[in-house]
Design an enzyme around this catalytic site. Structure first.
Site, PDB file in Angstrom:
ATOM      1  N   ARG A   1     -76.682  19.107 -87.736  1.00 49.55           N
ATOM      2  CA  ARG A   1     -77.737  19.627 -88.315  1.00 49.55           C
ATOM      3  C   ARG A   1     -77.707  20.859 -88.729  1.00 49.55           C
ATOM      4  O   ARG A   1     -77.179  21.802 -88.297  1.00 49.55           O
ATOM      5  CB  ARG A   1     -78.962  19.512 -86.924  1.00 49.55           C
ATOM      6  CG  ARG A   1     -79.250  18.186 -86.817  1.00 49.55           C
ATOM      7  CD  ARG A   1     -80.069  17.365 -87.533  1.00 49.55           C
ATOM      8  NE  ARG A   1     -80.458  16.085 -87.306  1.00 49.55           N
ATOM      9  CZ  ARG A   1     -79.906  14.890 -87.396  1.00 49.55           C
ATOM     10  NH1 ARG A   1     -78.876  15.017 -88.029  1.00 49.55           N
ATOM     11  NH2 ARG A   1     -80.579  13.892 -87.142  1.00 49.55           N
TER      12      ARG A   1
ATOM     13  N   ASP B   1     -72.278  18.898 -94.197  1.00 52.81           N
ATOM     14  CA  ASP B   1     -73.068  17.525 -94.828  1.00 52.81           C
ATOM     15  C   ASP B   1     -74.580  17.623 -94.708  1.00 52.81           C
ATOM     16  O   ASP B   1     -75.332  16.977 -94.945  1.00 52.81           O
ATOM     17  CB  ASP B   1     -72.625  16.370 -93.927  1.00 52.81           C
ATOM     18  CG  ASP B   1     -73.361  15.026 -94.408  1.00 52.81           C
ATOM     19  OD1 ASP B   1     -73.114  14.959 -95.721  1.00 52.81           O
ATOM     20  OD2 ASP B   1     -73.824  14.644 -93.608  1.00 52.81           O
TER      21      ASP B   1
ATOM     22  N   GLU C   1     -82.754  21.635 -95.921  1.00 52.94           N
ATOM     23  CA  GLU C   1     -82.313  20.147 -96.734  1.00 52.94           C
ATOM     24  C   GLU C   1     -83.420  19.479 -96.969  1.00 52.94           C
ATOM     25  O   GLU C   1     -83.747  18.648 -97.779  1.00 52.94           O
ATOM     26  CB  GLU C   1     -81.213  19.594 -95.859  1.00 52.94           C
ATOM     27  CG  GLU C   1     -81.712  18.779 -94.794  1.00 52.94           C
ATOM     28  CD  GLU C   1     -80.436  17.912 -94.065  1.00 52.94           C
ATOM     29  OE1 GLU C   1     -79.567  18.372 -93.821  1.00 52.94           O
ATOM     30  OE2 GLU C   1     -80.854  16.919 -93.757  1.00 52.94           O
TER      31      GLU C   1
ATOM     32  N   HIS D   1     -76.199  15.131 -96.502  1.00 54.57           N
ATOM     33  CA  HIS D   1     -76.504  14.253 -95.224  1.00 54.57           C
ATOM     34  C   HIS D   1     -76.142  12.766 -95.477  1.00 54.57           C
ATOM     35  O   HIS D   1     -76.853  11.931 -95.393  1.00 54.57           O
ATOM     36  CB  HIS D   1     -78.116  14.188 -94.987  1.00 54.57           C
ATOM     37  CG  HIS D   1     -78.295  14.141 -93.319  1.00 54.57           C
ATOM     38  ND1 HIS D   1     -79.105  15.087 -92.758  1.00 54.57           N
ATOM     39  CD2 HIS D   1     -77.780  13.565 -92.690  1.00 54.57           C
ATOM     40  CE1 HIS D   1     -79.147  14.684 -91.456  1.00 54.57           C
ATOM     41  NE2 HIS D   1     -78.470  13.636 -91.402  1.00 54.57           N
TER      42      HIS D   1
HETATM   43  P1  NAI Z   1     -74.357  12.572 -78.443  1.00 59.79           P
HETATM   44  O1  NAI Z   1     -75.825  12.740 -77.546  1.00 59.79           O
HETATM   45  O2  NAI Z   1     -73.398  11.343 -78.184  1.00 59.79           O
HETATM   46  O3  NAI Z   1     -73.525  13.875 -77.981  1.00 59.79           O
HETATM   47  C1  NAI Z   1     -74.070  15.209 -78.162  1.00 59.79           C
HETATM   48  C2  NAI Z   1     -73.104  16.116 -77.359  1.00 59.79           C
HETATM   49  O4  NAI Z   1     -73.498  17.530 -77.572  1.00 59.79           O
HETATM   50  C3  NAI Z   1     -73.339  15.672 -75.874  1.00 59.79           C
HETATM   51  O5  NAI Z   1     -72.063  15.463 -75.238  1.00 59.79           O
HETATM   52  C4  NAI Z   1     -74.062  16.958 -75.289  1.00 59.79           C
HETATM   53  O6  NAI Z   1     -73.662  17.128 -73.927  1.00 59.79           O
HETATM   54  C5  NAI Z   1     -73.814  17.973 -76.287  1.00 59.79           C
HETATM   55  N1  NAI Z   1     -74.573  19.068 -76.238  1.00 59.79           N
HETATM   56  C6  NAI Z   1     -75.874  19.017 -75.998  1.00 59.79           C
HETATM   57  N2  NAI Z   1     -76.463  20.307 -75.593  1.00 59.79           N
HETATM   58  C7  NAI Z   1     -75.281  21.177 -76.077  1.00 59.79           C
HETATM   59  C8  NAI Z   1     -75.262  22.570 -76.307  1.00 59.79           C
HETATM   60  N3  NAI Z   1     -76.109  23.551 -76.074  1.00 59.79           N
HETATM   61  N4  NAI Z   1     -74.076  23.225 -76.672  1.00 59.79           N
HETATM   62  C9  NAI Z   1     -72.761  22.457 -77.028  1.00 59.79           C
HETATM   63  N5  NAI Z   1     -73.031  20.924 -76.691  1.00 59.79           N
HETATM   64  C10 NAI Z   1     -74.077  20.380 -76.353  1.00 59.79           C
HETATM   65  O7  NAI Z   1     -74.601  12.635 -80.025  1.00 59.79           O
HETATM   66  P2  NAI Z   1     -73.727  12.156 -81.192  1.00 59.79           P
HETATM   67  O8  NAI Z   1     -74.121  10.763 -81.333  1.00 59.79           O
HETATM   68  O9  NAI Z   1     -72.513  12.369 -80.946  1.00 59.79           O
HETATM   69  O10 NAI Z   1     -74.337  13.059 -82.264  1.00 59.79           O
HETATM   70  C11 NAI Z   1     -74.150  14.297 -82.538  1.00 59.79           C
HETATM   71  C12 NAI Z   1     -75.218  15.111 -83.526  1.00 59.79           C
HETATM   72  O11 NAI Z   1     -74.681  14.413 -84.858  1.00 59.79           O
HETATM   73  C13 NAI Z   1     -76.601  14.442 -83.451  1.00 59.79           C
HETATM   74  O12 NAI Z   1     -77.295  15.080 -82.713  1.00 59.79           O
HETATM   75  C14 NAI Z   1     -77.059  14.498 -85.059  1.00 59.79           C
HETATM   76  O13 NAI Z   1     -77.654  15.933 -84.951  1.00 59.79           O
HETATM   77  C15 NAI Z   1     -75.684  14.525 -85.852  1.00 59.79           C
HETATM   78  N6  NAI Z   1     -75.662  13.208 -86.584  1.00 59.79           N
HETATM   79  C16 NAI Z   1     -75.622  13.685 -88.110  1.00 59.79           C
HETATM   80  C17 NAI Z   1     -75.581  12.352 -88.883  1.00 59.79           C
HETATM   81  C18 NAI Z   1     -75.350  12.700 -90.247  1.00 59.79           C
HETATM   82  O14 NAI Z   1     -75.371  11.615 -90.942  1.00 59.79           O
HETATM   83  N7  NAI Z   1     -74.767  13.795 -90.864  1.00 59.79           N
HETATM   84  C19 NAI Z   1     -75.567  10.906 -88.275  1.00 59.79           C
HETATM   85  C20 NAI Z   1     -75.648  11.055 -86.765  1.00 59.79           C
HETATM   86  C21 NAI Z   1     -75.898  12.165 -86.135  1.00 59.79           C
END
Ligand code: NAI
Length: 345
Positions: A234, A258, A263, A295
């Site tokens: 994000r 990305d 954005e 994105h």
């Molecule tokens: P997920 O929920 O599987 O993993 C997120 C990880 O971040 C978890 O292990 C969690 O413990 C950790 N986390 C939470 N708070 C934290 C903090 N304060 N400091 C460090 N780590 C922390 O999520 P996933 O599926 O891996 O997605 C990650 C991010 O990718 C999403 O939140 C979303 O913002 C982004 N995303 C971007 C896309 C794009 O098209 N550019 C598409 C899909 C997701």
């Protein structure tokens, strides 16, 4: 069931129409984003479907509620655009917690390789029959240290790919996953250590109050000179002004973005005929060592199909059973997956 679908793009329709037909859900596709000005379009529908840059703040939630809408289906994983505190007890918020972590992780790697091997420059040169190699020197990823912030679904896939390159892997997560560090190829460290020791940093954590501007001027100060920053999570995880200053100061070697803090008014749209008002973004894009995609990381056929199927199933399950494992719930100041479907109680 009839659903008002906001911020529609041509690539959305194909899979949503396919799964909608299969599961008996009819979508009305609106090109406009959901805002307070457009919320009335949802009148008479059974639910609303939105994406990352639709606005679901308190006034919009109140307006939807006044229209009798009780179900909001996010066709994404992140929910930072929803005021979950205000939604609690008013709207059932469904999401797609996972679709293709490979799509996002592979895009992060694509940006990294493009950047460090100057593919973006070489592509343009060879189109002009300029076959000079001057200025295209890159570096091997093998043996470099990559710092991965957030070791959830996407972070893990990213780590696996980095393992294949023979990189050293540091990880930081608020909730470390012990199994990931078991074979010794991944070392969990503090964010400070990760910043100081990494050659490349890739962000894969959600945007929360805690992670807002986690990469700011003081974080960049701690990084090695020449750090390569990848953000496919994000935009607001990174203070864009501080990043720009770091690039100008030659501290940041490259940035692969990305996502971008501001954005929502720009990305996903063709702005090529307009004067760009955002000077920070314009300056970032003008840098030879910055690559910006809008994105796009999620945009694979596999991910789109999975997003559409899960969103449609969420809506159908919720209509039939009054609950869904993919409902988000805000309780005690924490947003998490709803365990009991009692958000309205
Ligand atoms: P997920 O929920 O599987 O993993 C997120 C990880 O971040 C978890 O292990 C969690 O413990 C950790 N986390 C939470 N708070 C934290 C903090 N304060 N400091 C460090 N780590 C922390 O999520 P996933 O599926 O891996 O997605 C990650 C991010 O990718 C999403 O939140 C979303 O913002 C982004 N995303 C971007 C896309 C794009 O098209 N550019 C598409 C899909 C997701």
């Amino acid at each position: 069931m009839r659903i008002a679908f906001f911020d529609t793009k041509p690539y959305d329709k194909l899979f949503f129409e396919q799964y909608g037909e299969q599961y008996g859900v009819q979508f009305k596709f609106f090109e406009t984003k959901l805002t307070l000005d457009t919320a009335d379009l949802a009148r008479g529908f059974d639910g609303v479907c939105v994406f990352v840059n639709d606005t679901v703040d308190a006034p919009v939630i109140d307006r939807l509620q006044s229209l009798g809408i009780t179900t909001l289906a996010l066709r994404c994983a992140g929910f930072n655009n929803v005021d979950m505190k205000h939604a609690f007890g008013r709207l059932h918020v469904l999401r797609v917690p996972a679709y293709s972590p490979y799509a996002v992780a592979e895009h992060a790697i694509a940006l990294l390789l493009t950047s460090v091997r100057r593919i973006h420059k070489a592509y343009i040169r060879s189109k002009d029959f300029n076959f000079s190699l001057t200025g295209l020197t890159g570096f091997d990823l093998h043996g470099k240290t990559v710092g991965v912030v957030g070791t959830g679904k996407i972070g893990r896939v990213f780590i696996n790919i980095c393992r294949g390159f023979g990189m050293k892997i540091l990880a930081y997560d608020k909730y470390p996953a012990p199994d990931l560090a078991q074979d010794g190829t991944v070392r969990y460290v503090s964010l400070d250590t990760l910043l100081r020791e990494s050659d490349i940093i890739s962000l894969h954590c959600p945007l929360t109050e805690e992670t807002y501007h986690m990469i700011d001027a003081s974080a960049l100060e701690k990084c090695k000179k020449g750090i390569v920053l990848i953000n496919t999570s994000r935009g607001a995880l990174v203070d864009a002004e501080a990043l720009l200053a770091g690039i100008k100061a030659r501290k940041v070697g490259a940035a692969c973005l990305d996502v971008y803090e501001e954005e929502s008014e720009l990305f996903f749209e063709d702005n090529s005929g307009h004067i760009l008002e955002d000077d920070t973004l314009a300056r970032l894009i003008s840098m030879p060592n910055v690559i910006v995609t809008s994105h796009q990381a999620f945009l694979t056929e596999d991910a789109l199909s999975s997003i559409a199927e899960t969103t449609v199933r969420n809506l159908v399950d919720f209509a039939r059973l009054g609950q869904s494992p993919n409902e988000l719930c805000y309780r005690a100041g924490i947003t998490s997956d709803c365990r009991d479907g009692k958000c309205f109680s």
